[in-house]
Structures are given as C-alpha cells and as structure tokens.
Design an enzyme around this catalytic site. Structure first.
Site, short mmCIF file in Angstrom:
data_model
loop_
_atom_site.label_atom_id
_atom_site.label_comp_id
_atom_site.label_asym_id
_atom_site.label_seq_id
_atom_site.Cartn_x
_atom_site.Cartn_y
_atom_site.Cartn_z
N GLU A 174 -0.81 -9.29 -0.40
CA GLU A 174 -2.24 -9.49 -0.11
C GLU A 174 -3.06 -9.53 -1.39
O GLU A 174 -4.01 -10.31 -1.52
CB GLU A 174 -2.74 -8.38 0.83
CG GLU A 174 -2.17 -8.52 2.23
CD GLU A 174 -2.51 -7.34 3.13
OE1 GLU A 174 -2.10 -6.21 2.78
OE2 GLU A 174 -3.16 -7.54 4.16
N ALA A 233 0.87 -1.17 0.00
CA ALA A 233 0.00 0.00 0.00
C ALA A 233 0.91 1.22 0.00
O ALA A 233 2.05 1.14 0.45
CB ALA A 233 -0.88 -0.02 1.24
N GLU A 265 4.41 -5.23 7.45
CA GLU A 265 3.66 -4.16 8.14
C GLU A 265 4.12 -3.91 9.57
O GLU A 265 4.16 -2.76 10.01
CB GLU A 265 2.16 -4.48 8.14
CG GLU A 265 1.48 -4.23 6.80
CD GLU A 265 1.57 -5.40 5.83
OE1 GLU A 265 2.35 -6.35 6.08
OE2 GLU A 265 0.85 -5.37 4.81
N GLY A 271 0.46 -4.97 0.96
CA GLY A 271 -0.72 -5.01 0.10
C GLY A 271 -0.47 -5.72 -1.23
O GLY A 271 -1.40 -6.24 -1.84
#
Ligand code: COA
Length: 259
Positions: free
Chosen positions: A114, A65, A134, A111
């Site tokens: 993911e 992200a 993260e 992300g």
C-alpha cells in the site's frame, strides 16, 4: 534523529530508507510518524526535487503493518488505525507535490505494498514479492489498498490478489503494470537514481501541478479536465515557465528556479 528510518540527500534527491530490518521493516506507529515527518521535511526542502523510498536489508521493502500492534484492537480502534495511517502517510505521500519513487527491494506486503502504491510510481528488484495478505489475517487492506490496487492493475486482478492473499513476483508485477521496471538488487537504487535524475532536470513547480492533475482522475466528484485547466493556467504565472520557454527560444538548457 529518527529511530526507524534513515534519510540522505544528494543531487536534488532525498532517499528515505525504512530501517527496521529485524522486523522486515514492518510499519509500527512510530515508523509511520517518522515517515510522515521525513516526507514533510523533504517536501518543504527547496533542494529536494525527488524522493526515493526504499527498505533496508536485502529481504524486505516493508512486510506490512506491524501485526503485533493491532492484534487486540476493537472496531473503533481499527477504524482509527486506518484513518490515521491514511492521513499521515498514504494519502500524504500520494498527494505530495514532490515526486516519490518507491524502490521495492524485497517483500512489499499489506501496508508495504500500500505504501509502494501511494508513491507516484514503482520499480522493483527481481527478488521482490508483492501482495495484500490481509484476508489471511481476517482483516482487509486499510491503507488504501482496496482502492489503489484496482486503479493500478484493474479490478479482476486486484480482486484475485486480495481474495487469494497470494504474492506476485517482480515479473508478474511488471506485466500487471504495478511496477515500471525490474532490475537486479544491485542495480535497483542506481536505476531509481537515474530516473530521479531525469525528473530533477524539469520544473518542480510544473511537476507538482501535474501530480495534482493526474491524481484528480481518481477523486470522486472532481472534474479532472477542469483541474488540468486550472493547473495549466497557474503554470503561466511561475518563474519556471518564463525560464523554460525563454531557454527553449534561446536554444539553451533551462535552469529552473523552482518557483
Ligand atoms: N508485523 C510484525 N512483525 C513482522 C511482520 C509484520 N507485518 N512481518 C514480519 N515480522 C517480523 C516477524 O514476526 C519476525 O520477528 P521475530 O524474529 O521477532 O519473530 C521477523 O519480522 C522476521 O520475519 P519472519 O516471519 O521470521 O521471516 P520469514 O522469512 O520467515 O517470512 C514473511 C517472511 C514476509 C513471509 C513473513 O514475515 C510474513 O508473512 N509477514 C507478515 C506479512 C503480512 O501478513 N503482512 C500484512 C500485515 S496487515
């Protein structure tokens, strides 16, 4: 039409390429919205039987992200970020009736991993590196990573990857069952295309039903066997089923209408 992604279509396969190489294809809000739109268009397109998802450049699939966008977020904004992202992209892809193959061409972090895990299966080039870093930023995976990683590789391995924030290479990912194949960078898209080609020959309606049934394994409070019975039964009412069984009995190749 899009700023951060590229799409192309050929032989029943739509390829969606995340194209922000200067930021290692990091997922900002706009990219997530564009990906949602592109997946929706491909899913509604009768000529698209399979979607290949990859990143542009030789370095990254998606490096996570976009950290610069959420660095100053509050608790509420953090929750909204995760909820919106899961709804628009990660759950959306996982539950799409068109199969999605992630072709991981480099870093798939946070992300990015993911997103690859939301796809129906994954292949990766030998240079790929995967991880959920993260906790090194003081946060946890928020786009389904704490759920999908243990589902795919088991709890102990997932806990180790999440707690250490470390990266694994393509061989380790292969050994863990996180990816199905590893190959050279040059051969990655050809391999994805070959696998997609095998899928396009089958009934897209039946494949959509199979995705629903397999996904039911991971849904709380849902009896997957019951979902399988319903989806199995539904297939008997499709033109694809009539064509598939008829073609077998007539000793010819099926030509599925996709209905
Ligand atoms: N969010 C925002 N920008 C990112 C990013 C992310 N997740 N990942 C990379 N970028 C940007 C960098 O800031 C840099 O931009 P700049 O040139 O404007 O400074 C550019 O992409 C290139 O990255 P850089 O870090 O210079 O490349 P590198 O080869 O030195 O390192 C990584 C590659 C993947 C190890 C490193 O970029 C990284 O650790 N990224 C963050 C990974 C992460 O924690 N993801 C989880 C987010 S929740």
């Amino acid at each position: 039409m899009y700023t951060n992604i590229l799409t192309s279509q050929d032989n029943g396969i739509t390829t969606i390429t995340i194209n922000r190489p200067s930021k290692l294809n990091a997922l900002n809000k706009e990219t997530i919205q564009e990906l949602h739109a592109a997946f929706r268009v491909a899913d509604l397109d009768a000529d698209t039987k399979v979607i290949i998802l990859t990143g542009s450049g030789e370095k990254a699939f998606v490096a996570g992200a976009d950290i610069s966008e959420f660095a100053s977020f509050s608790v509420t904004e953090g929750q909204q970020l995760a909820a919106k992202g899961q709804e628009l992209l990660f759950d959306y892809v996982a539950n799409l009736s068109t199969p999605v193959i992630a072709a991981v061409n480099g870093f798939a972090l946070g992300g990015g991993l993911e997103l690859a895990m939301a796809a129906h299966f994954r292949i990766a080039s030998e240079n790929a590196k995967m991880g959920l870093p993260e906790v090194s930023l003081g946060v946890i995976p928020g786009y389904g990573g704490t759920q999908r990683l243990p589902q795919l590789i088991g709890k102990g391995r997932a806990m180790e990857m999440i707690m250490t924030a470390g990266m694994i290479d393509a061989n380790q990912a292969l050994q863990y069952g996180l990816i199905n194949y590893t190959t050279t960078q040059e051969e990655l898209i050809p391999l994805a295309t070959k696998l997609a080609g095998k899928i396009t020959r089958n009934s897209s309606i039946a494949i959509g039903a199979a995705i629903k049934a397999v996904n039911a394994v991971y849904e709380d409070g849902v009896n997957g066997y019951q979902v399988e019975i319903e989806q199995f039964g539904n297939c008997f009412g499709t033109e694809d089923f009539k064509e598939g069984t008829q073609a077998f009995l007539e000793k010819r190749k099926a030509n599925f209408p996709g209905k």
